[in-house]
Design a protein around this motif. Structure first.
Motif, PDB file in Angstrom:
ATOM      1  N   ALA A 113      11.365  18.486  -2.098  1.00  0.00           N
ATOM      2  CA  ALA A 113      10.312  17.935  -1.240  1.00  0.00           C
ATOM      3  C   ALA A 113      10.488  18.323   0.224  1.00  0.00           C
ATOM      4  O   ALA A 113       9.503  18.511   0.942  1.00  0.00           O
ATOM      5  N   PHE A 114      11.736  18.489   0.670  1.00  0.00           N
ATOM      6  CA  PHE A 114      11.935  18.760   2.109  1.00  0.00           C
ATOM      7  C   PHE A 114      11.433  20.139   2.515  1.00  0.00           C
ATOM      8  O   PHE A 114      11.230  20.417   3.693  1.00  0.00           O
ATOM      9  N   THR A 115      11.218  21.022   1.520  1.00  0.00           N
ATOM     10  CA  THR A 115      10.705  22.365   1.830  1.00  0.00           C
ATOM     11  C   THR A 115       9.197  22.351   2.049  1.00  0.00           C
ATOM     12  O   THR A 115       8.623  23.344   2.489  1.00  0.00           O
TER      13      THR A 115
ATOM     14  N   ASP B  34      -0.071  13.921   2.720  1.00  0.00           N
ATOM     15  CA  ASP B  34      -1.142  13.071   3.223  1.00  0.00           C
ATOM     16  C   ASP B  34      -0.701  11.609   3.128  1.00  0.00           C
ATOM     17  O   ASP B  34      -0.367  11.135   2.048  1.00  0.00           O
ATOM     18  N   LEU B  35      -0.689  10.933   4.269  1.00  0.00           N
ATOM     19  CA  LEU B  35      -0.190   9.551   4.257  1.00  0.00           C
ATOM     20  C   LEU B  35      -1.273   8.522   3.930  1.00  0.00           C
ATOM     21  O   LEU B  35      -0.987   7.357   3.725  1.00  0.00           O
ATOM     22  N   SER B  36      -2.523   9.007   3.881  1.00  0.00           N
ATOM     23  CA  SER B  36      -3.566   8.035   3.546  1.00  0.00           C
ATOM     24  C   SER B  36      -3.384   7.640   2.080  1.00  0.00           C
ATOM     25  O   SER B  36      -2.977   8.442   1.249  1.00  0.00           O
TER      26      SER B  36
ATOM     27  N   PHE C 250      10.119   5.915   3.892  1.00  0.00           N
ATOM     28  CA  PHE C 250      10.375   7.313   3.578  1.00  0.00           C
ATOM     29  C   PHE C 250       9.418   7.744   2.478  1.00  0.00           C
ATOM     30  O   PHE C 250       9.291   7.071   1.457  1.00  0.00           O
ATOM     31  N   VAL C 251       8.720   8.862   2.712  1.00  0.00           N
ATOM     32  CA  VAL C 251       7.833   9.381   1.672  1.00  0.00           C
ATOM     33  C   VAL C 251       8.427  10.698   1.204  1.00  0.00           C
ATOM     34  O   VAL C 251       8.642  11.621   2.014  1.00  0.00           O
TER      35      VAL C 251
ATOM     36  N   ILE D  70      11.975   1.503   2.467  1.00  0.00           N
ATOM     37  CA  ILE D  70      10.964   1.691   1.427  1.00  0.00           C
ATOM     38  C   ILE D  70      10.876   3.174   1.087  1.00  0.00           C
ATOM     39  O   ILE D  70      10.478   3.998   1.913  1.00  0.00           O
ATOM     40  N   ASN D  71      11.290   3.524  -0.112  1.00  0.00           N
ATOM     41  CA  ASN D  71      11.257   4.920  -0.553  1.00  0.00           C
ATOM     42  C   ASN D  71      10.063   5.116  -1.479  1.00  0.00           C
ATOM     43  O   ASN D  71      10.011   4.523  -2.554  1.00  0.00           O
ATOM     44  N   ILE D  72       9.139   5.944  -1.035  1.00  0.00           N
ATOM     45  CA  ILE D  72       7.952   6.160  -1.860  1.00  0.00           C
ATOM     46  C   ILE D  72       7.977   7.588  -2.401  1.00  0.00           C
ATOM     47  O   ILE D  72       8.089   8.552  -1.635  1.00  0.00           O
ATOM     48  N   ALA D  73       7.892   7.702  -3.721  1.00  0.00           N
ATOM     49  CA  ALA D  73       7.748   9.023  -4.322  1.00  0.00           C
ATOM     50  C   ALA D  73       6.248   9.301  -4.409  1.00  0.00           C
ATOM     51  O   ALA D  73       5.529   8.596  -5.107  1.00  0.00           O
ATOM     52  N   ASP D  74       5.801  10.299  -3.647  1.00  0.00           N
ATOM     53  CA  ASP D  74       4.381  10.657  -3.686  1.00  0.00           C
ATOM     54  C   ASP D  74       4.220  11.758  -4.727  1.00  0.00           C
ATOM     55  O   ASP D  74       4.493  12.932  -4.477  1.00  0.00           O
ATOM     56  N   ALA D  75       3.782  11.348  -5.908  1.00  0.00           N
ATOM     57  CA  ALA D  75       3.669  12.288  -7.029  1.00  0.00           C
ATOM     58  C   ALA D  75       2.209  12.610  -7.314  1.00  0.00           C
ATOM     59  O   ALA D  75       1.831  12.911  -8.431  1.00  0.00           O
ATOM     60  N   ARG D  76       1.378  12.545  -6.254  1.00  0.00           N
ATOM     61  CA  ARG D  76      -0.042  12.784  -6.474  1.00  0.00           C
ATOM     62  C   ARG D  76      -0.358  14.260  -6.633  1.00  0.00           C
ATOM     63  O   ARG D  76      -1.244  14.637  -7.379  1.00  0.00           O
ATOM     64  N   THR D  77       0.392  15.095  -5.882  1.00  0.00           N
ATOM     65  CA  THR D  77      -0.016  16.513  -5.872  1.00  0.00           C
ATOM     66  C   THR D  77       1.032  17.481  -6.414  1.00  0.00           C
ATOM     67  O   THR D  77       0.709  18.616  -6.723  1.00  0.00           O
ATOM     68  N   GLY D  78       2.263  17.072  -6.542  1.00  0.00           N
ATOM     69  CA  GLY D  78       3.276  18.023  -7.009  1.00  0.00           C
ATOM     70  C   GLY D  78       4.384  17.329  -7.761  1.00  0.00           C
ATOM     71  O   GLY D  78       4.408  16.110  -7.885  1.00  0.00           O
ATOM     72  N   THR D  79       5.307  18.149  -8.277  1.00  0.00           N
ATOM     73  CA  THR D  79       6.459  17.640  -9.026  1.00  0.00           C
ATOM     74  C   THR D  79       7.685  17.794  -8.126  1.00  0.00           C
ATOM     75  O   THR D  79       8.258  18.877  -8.036  1.00  0.00           O
TER      76      THR D  79
END
Lengths: 445, 257
Positions: A74-76, A81-83, A101-102, A180-189
């Protein structure tokens, strides 16, 4: 060559390539001390590779099932999008520090830091590296060493961000720190690798909660490390609350070092996620330390949660107590592996451990493995494990008073789980967890 | 209020199904107190279990009508919601569930089944206080976990307290006197007497006559080998006290010979 080892090699090669790209992006910083630690970590992976289920420590949790997706680090990636990311419920606890953290990246716009002042740092790793560089250098990777395994080394190699909490000697931080650690898995793996460091000085005091959420449906992997340093006489309350989504995987390693007279209490609540592996290890480096590990896992579907704990009694007169409770439905699996090490010098050790589970279906499983290694002769150690079903007697008693079957069941399960929830000292958080517990119990069949 | 017709039931044992109730006929009307006496193993407690819907028993014949409903069709909680109550012979300890939460949930579920709004906390606490006083239960017990750490007498008193709180139409007291000394017995009985009205009914299951000195029954039934073999007034209990159960056994053997 079998399939697993081929995948293992592919992963290794990919990580080495990631690392050289990462190194190239660092410019001048590659001479920093922290970067040498990273180089050692990637070298460790190159040499040792990842564990397989043939490893005793991974007998019940197959690493191949965690690593099988082609994760992108993810860091790469540019910031997402934070919305659609809503942390208002957490921010509603008005006096709490909230660090969001997202995918492992600190988002200051979603965060709020209330604890400031002399001898206090609450913030993220890259800021801490600027403000307290010596402190970070003297603590980073001092507990989570590469020998802990490839997951640990992988985090160390790529660690760029995470939460840092520092309370200097005699400083007490009155406000809870919620990470708060959020895994944003909306667009990628994505693979996220947060790196947290908590440092409590002599007689310092703090309360920290790590919480995990997922948005989106893609598979994700959070491979995180938290290093915790408890100074002499310090008191630390530490919670880990796993609310992850159905396709989220988690490998977490919490490494604690307790100096003399310190008091550390950890509560890990897991009721989300796909495959979760929590390593929780404390080493008692001084006399008269007190350490509590509490855990609750509430699983359904095909969820798998593996709690591996270690209480390492290296010094005399220390006390450790562990209580892990599981409620397991459907085809879900719980694992509890509790290791207690009492070294030769650790006389007058008190070490207790218990793991109690309720299985709600014929296919639900719990593997419970106590592992006591005692090399001192004047110690009190005990362990116990129970696995059973809800009591028919208790159910009938409640129903005979007019309480319907499902409510009666939820009531008994809540009573069973309550003594773990009760260890959460932050009232606001505890009430939310209580509510969520009942919600889950009413929907579990 | 409740009518049992030729009620038959079996229980699953290691040697297969065993018939415990072999045709029970009984009619209990509002305002009445009935006692069922009989030696151990005659089926008294099984009757209580079958009437309240405990698992493990199979009704193989007969019927039970309770206020116009087929009782045997109802789940245990539905029976309670219709007004059936069992004071357990062995009250169950439930760690982690407070008496207060337990009773509040029970009362509100019963109210919900009748389309009523939940009781307010103020009203509930007031009622708890009143009823605890009525049955002589130490008010501090109400905040403790259900029956956990209670003495035998306290557990039985807690059953009567629950009876007072839920105000059922038909209450079964299953060996409520067992394990109680005379003072505790008296206290429990006094609680029951205070709760008796013209609109409710009691079925007192007991092995001994002594409870019936305090809770005086209108009818006494003697149960033996899954059947009611004799019914009479309160004097029957005294007869049993003086002569034991042997005469029934003898009577039955003579009849079978």
């Amino acid at each position: 060559m079998d399939k697993i080892s081929q995948e293992n090699i592919d992963l290794k090669m990919r990580l080495i390539e990631d690392f050289s790209n990462f190194e190239a992006s660092l410019n001048g910083q590659s001479n920093e001390m922290i970067h040498n630690v990273r180089r050692d970590a990637i070298a460790y992976i190159n040499e040792n590779g990842f564990p397989t289920k043939k490893f005793e420590e991974w007998k019940y949790t197959n690493p191949a099932n965690i690593l099988k997706n082609d994760y992108v680090q993810a860091f790469t990636q540019p910031a997402g999008d934070l919305s659609g990311i809503d942390v208002t419920e957490v921010l509603a606890e008005s006096n709490a520090n909230v660090l969001v953290f997202v995918n492992g990246r600190y988002e200051s716009s979603l965060s709020r830091i209330v604890s400031k002042g002399d001898g206090i740092f609450v913030g993220n790793l890259s800021e801490a590296y600027v403000a307290h560089k010596d402190l970070i250098n003297s603590h980073f990777s001092k507990l989570a060493k590469n020998e802990k395994g490839a997951f640990t080394a992988m985090n160390t190699a790529f660690a760029t961000d995470g939460a840092v909490v520092y309370a200097a000697d005699n400083v007490q931080i009155p406000e809870i720190i919620r990470i708060i650690n959020i895994a944003d898995a909306r667009t990628g793996t994505y693979l996220s690798q947060p790196r947290n460091i908590f440092i409590a000085g002599v007689n310092a005091k703090a309360m920290i909660s790590e919480e995990f959420f997922t948005i989106g449906e893609n598979p994700s992997l959070t491979n995180m490390i938290t290093e915790v340093f408890c100074g002499r006489g310090s008191m630390l309350e530490h919670y880990k609350i796993q609310n992850d989504g159905a396709n989220a995987n988690h490998v977490g390693s919490t490494q604690i070092k307790q100096e003399a007279d310190s008091h550390y209490s950890n509560t890990t609540i897991s009721w989300g996620g796909n495959i979760t592996r929590n390593n929780l290890q404390a080493v008692f480096a001084g006399n008269n330390t007190e350490c509590h590990f509490f855990g609750l896992y509430l699983l359904s579907g095909r969820q798998h949660v593996d709690n591996h704990t270690l209480a390492d009694h290296a010094m005399p007169n220390c006390y450790s107590n562990e209580l892990y409770k599981g409620i397991i439905a459907d085809r879900a699996t719980g694992v509890f592996n509790g290791r207690i090490m009492v070294r030769e010098d650790a006389q007058k050790t008190n070490a207790y451990q218990s793991n109690n589970c309720i299985l709600l279906s014929d296919d639900a499983m719990n593997y419970s493995k106590p592992q006591l290694e005692i090399f001192a002769d004047d110690v009190k150690c005990s362990h116990g494990a129970t696995t059973g079903q809800l009591s028919d007697q208790e159910m009938f008693y409640l129903r005979s008073r007019g309480i319907p079957h499902d409510e009666a069941r939820a009531m008994l399960l809540q009573a069973f789980a309550e003594d773990v929830i009760d260890t959460i000292k932050d009232e606001y958080l505890r009430e939310k967890l209580d509510k969520k517990l009942i919600e889950i119990l009413m929907s579990t069949r | 209020m409740i009518t049992l017709k030729d009620l038959r039931a079996t229980v699953e044992t290691e040697e297969g199904k065993k018939e415990i109730l072999k045709g029970i006929n009984l009619q209990i009307n509002a305002g009445e107190v009935h006692a069922i006496m009989g030696p151990n193993g005659s089926g008294k407690s099984t009757l209580a279990s079958v009437l309240t819907g405990r698992e493990g028993y199979e009704v193989t014949g007969g019927s039970v009508e309770f206020e116009g409903n087929d009782l045997l069709e109802l789940e245990p909680e539905e029976r309670a919601q219709h007004g059936i109550f069992l004071a357990f012979q062995y009250p169950v300890e439930i760690p982690g569930v407070s008496n207060t939460n337990f009773l509040k949930t029970a009362i509100n579920e019963i109210r919900k089944s009748k389309g009523m709004e939940p009781m307010s906390s103020v009203e509930f606490l007031k009622m708890m206080k009143e009823k605890a006083k009525l049955v002589g239960l130490d008010p501090s017990m109400t905040s403790r976990y259900v029956n956990v750490g209670f003495s035998g007498g306290e557990k039985k008193r807690n059953e009567i307290f629950q009876l007072a709180m839920l105000n059922p139409k038909f209450s079964i007291l299953d060996e409520t006197d067992s394990g109680l000394d005379i003072d505790a017995l008296k206290a429990v009985a006094e609680g029951v007497i205070k709760l008796k009205t013209n609109d409710n009914a009691f079925l007192v299951i007991t092995h001994y006559q002594r409870l019936l000195n305090f809770i005086v029954p209108d009818f006494v039934h003697v149960m033996f080998d899954g059947r009611i073999v004799k019914s009479g007034g309160k004097e029957l209990a005294l007869h049993l006290e003086e002569n034991g159960y042997d005469w029934i056994t003898d009577m039955k053997e003579t009849a079978e010979a």
